[in-house]
Design a protein around this motif. Structure first.
Motif, short mmCIF file in Angstrom:
data_model
loop_
_atom_site.label_atom_id
_atom_site.label_comp_id
_atom_site.label_asym_id
_atom_site.label_seq_id
_atom_site.Cartn_x
_atom_site.Cartn_y
_atom_site.Cartn_z
N ALA A 158 0.87 -1.18 0.00
CA ALA A 158 0.00 0.00 0.00
C ALA A 158 0.91 1.23 0.00
O ALA A 158 1.71 1.41 0.92
N VAL A 159 0.81 2.03 -1.03
CA VAL A 159 1.66 3.21 -1.19
C VAL A 159 0.85 4.46 -0.85
O VAL A 159 -0.23 4.67 -1.40
N ILE A 160 1.37 5.28 0.05
CA ILE A 160 0.71 6.53 0.41
C ILE A 160 1.47 7.68 -0.22
O ILE A 160 2.65 7.90 0.07
N ASP A 161 0.80 8.40 -1.09
CA ASP A 161 1.39 9.57 -1.73
C ASP A 161 1.08 10.81 -0.89
O ASP A 161 0.08 10.86 -0.17
N ARG A 162 1.92 11.79 -1.01
CA ARG A 162 1.72 13.03 -0.23
C ARG A 162 0.48 13.81 -0.66
O ARG A 162 0.07 14.75 0.03
N ALA A 179 -4.98 -8.77 1.36
CA ALA A 179 -4.87 -7.74 2.40
C ALA A 179 -3.59 -6.93 2.18
O ALA A 179 -2.58 -7.47 1.73
N PRO A 180 -3.62 -5.62 2.47
CA PRO A 180 -2.37 -4.85 2.41
C PRO A 180 -1.34 -5.49 3.33
O PRO A 180 -1.60 -5.71 4.51
N ASP A 181 -0.17 -5.79 2.79
CA ASP A 181 0.84 -6.52 3.55
C ASP A 181 1.84 -5.58 4.21
O ASP A 181 2.36 -5.88 5.28
N TYR A 182 2.13 -4.47 3.57
CA TYR A 182 3.00 -3.46 4.18
C TYR A 182 2.69 -2.11 3.54
O TYR A 182 2.09 -2.03 2.47
N VAL A 183 3.09 -1.06 4.23
CA VAL A 183 2.81 0.31 3.79
C VAL A 183 4.12 1.03 3.46
O VAL A 183 5.10 0.90 4.20
N PRO A 225 3.59 -3.76 8.70
CA PRO A 225 4.85 -3.02 8.71
C PRO A 225 4.70 -1.70 7.95
O PRO A 225 3.99 -1.63 6.93
N VAL A 226 5.35 -0.65 8.45
CA VAL A 226 5.31 0.66 7.81
C VAL A 226 6.74 1.05 7.45
O VAL A 226 7.59 1.22 8.32
N MET A 227 7.01 1.15 6.15
CA MET A 227 8.33 1.52 5.65
C MET A 227 8.32 2.98 5.25
O MET A 227 7.38 3.46 4.60
#
Length: 477
Positions: free
Chosen positions: A229-233, A258-262, A360-362
């Motif tokens: 899951a990619v979060i853009d600004r 399911a979203p596995d990591y962000v 996990p949040v990277m």
């Protein structure tokens, strides 16, 4: 009435004999008409609707706490919707598609005729035992096939009930359900089906494909992997956190898509974690006592997940628990939503598919880092992008590969029968749902017909005439 499923240890000859009976029955009716296919689908729909409570209760027992509304919304509802969609479009799917024969072969008629394959093998995982049995079965029956279904050994209550219900609904030569342990699955996957669909882990998928190769059995592998899951600004981090809680926590994260990591902007990680925890607490409260929050299927899976956290903590990660206690033993068979920050690639939770409520949040500094990271790893079953910048769509459509690509939402594509469902690379091969499942379980056979006039005689050997030279000049340019 269906044949009785034998007790353990299973007689592998029984499996072979069942397949032989199904194949013989199929050959006696190799092209069931639309009315017969519709009757089979209606029978399936009826047995699900009239046994809704019993099906939910059986899954609840297997999980020792499966949220009823999750079973209804994520298993029962898409199953019924899938049957309804198939019945609505069945005649159109069955209709041969006319094709234009090239001028050089005229006069001729050409079409693509969707023909049933025969007997379909379906191997079902434990996380959504109803939907992942019924979904492929819908496609198999709509395409005019017979089916053998192997249920997961981790859902014995549901497996026994489902076998009994199918026994009451279908002749065993049309649908047979098999239960049993790992050795049963191994024997099942080695049968010479006309097509085999497996849903499960990538590691087991390799064994399934290897076994099927002995008979050159075509396979559809619906695997998993690590869906980012990619979060853009361009999206407020609070909004992204709110939208991620439900898809991550549905079935306590025991979902292949399911979203596995962000991947989160570095300066927004702390805010994301806090907003996610707040939203998780708002939705689920005290998860230990909340019947709307599902348990982990068994101790083995729970121990695996706790092991991921221990490994991450030992390697310097920070653990953030969205619950009333930091002691995971206080949650019984459940695990609360848990976020992990300061993650490293060497941590086990960044190597294996998590399949639980751990996220996990990277952190990233520059957006290009997200594309580089995703493309450096096996292609995921789903990719989720959160952001309102218009260019994001073209960027991810063209520069990444994934089984599905969703913007500003997750999971919902699975229940859309107008879309194909399937992975790519390590996340699977082949696809089904709706017409795509019908086509997967059909041989799209080209049929060419010519009548009394045979124009090809004009180009038969010996090649001394002017016509072949003219044809090569005209059509070979």
């Amino acid at each position: 009435m269906s044949a009785q499923v034998p007790s353990e240890p299973i007689d592998t000859q029984w499996l072979s004999d069942t397949l032989s009976r199904q194949r013989k029955a199929f050959l006696n009716q190799p092209y069931p008409d639309a009315a017969e296919r519709r009757r089979r689908l209606l029978s399936l729909k009826h047995v699900l609707q009239t046994n809704q409570d019993a099906l939910c209760d059986a899954i609840d027992r297997d999980f020792n706490g499966r949220a009823r509304m999750e079973t209804l919304s994520a298993e029962f509802l898409p199953s019924i919707m899938g049957i309804t969609d198939a019945m609505k479009h069945l005649k159109g799917w069955m209709r041969a598609q006319r094709k234009l024969a090239p001028l050089v072969f005229q006069p001729a008629a050409a079409k693509v005729f969707p023909q049933p394959l025969g007997v379909i093998g379906i191997i079902v995982p434990w996380n959504y035992p109803l939907y992942l049995a019924v979904g492929p079965l819908i496609a198999a029956l709509a395409a005019g096939n017979h089916a053998m279904i192997k249920m997961s050994e981790f859902t014995p209550a549901f497996g026994a009930l489902f076998a009994d219900l199918m026994k009451q609904t279908f002749d065993p030569s049309v649908v047979t359900v098999v239960n049993g342990e790992v050795e049963v699955a191994q024997a099942f996957s080695s049968l010479p089906f006309d097509h085999l669909l497996f849903t499960g882990s990538t590691s087991v998928g390799r064994h399934i494909m290897r076994a099927a190769s002995e008979h050159l059995t075509p396979v559809t592998l619906e695997l998993g992997g690590k869906s980012p899951a990619v979060i853009d600004r361009s999206m407020p981090v609070r909004e992204a956190a709110d939208r991620l809680v439900y898809p991550k926590c549905l079935n306590a994260g025991q979902t292949c898509v399911a979203p596995d990591y962000v991947l989160c902007p570095e300066d927004s990680v702390d805010a994301f974690v806090q907003h996610f925890i707040n939203e998780a607490r708002r939705q689920f409260g005290d998860v230990a006592e909340n019947p709307d929050y599902s348990a982990i299927i068994n101790k083995r899976q729970r121990d695996r997940l706790v092991g991921y956290l221990d490994d991450a903590r030992d390697k310097g990660a920070s653990i953030h628990i969205a619950g009333d206690s930091d002691n995971l033993d206080d949650y019984g068979d459940k695990l609360p939503p848990i976020l992990v920050t300061n993650v490293k690639a060497s941590m086990t939770l960044m190597q294996d598919e998590i399949f639980g409520p751990i996220l996990p949040v990277m952190a990233y500094r520059h957006f290009d880092e997200t594309l580089a990271y995703i493309n450096a790893h096996p292609r995921p079953l789903a990719l989720y992008v959160y952001g309102y910048e218009k260019q994001l769509r073209a960027t991810f459509e063209q520069k990444t590969h994934s089984g599905a690509l969703l913007f500003n939402e997750a999971l919902i594509h699975v229940a859309m029968d107008s879309l194909p469902f399937g992975g790519v690379g390590a996340s699977g091969m082949g696809q089904y749902h709706g017409r795509y499942g019908f086509n997967t379980f059909s041989k799209l056979k080209p049929v060419v017909s010519k009548q009394r006039l045979n124009s090809l005689k004009l180009i038969y050997p010996p090649y001394k005439g002017w016509l072949m030279t003219a044809i090569l000049k005209l059509f070979g340019r």
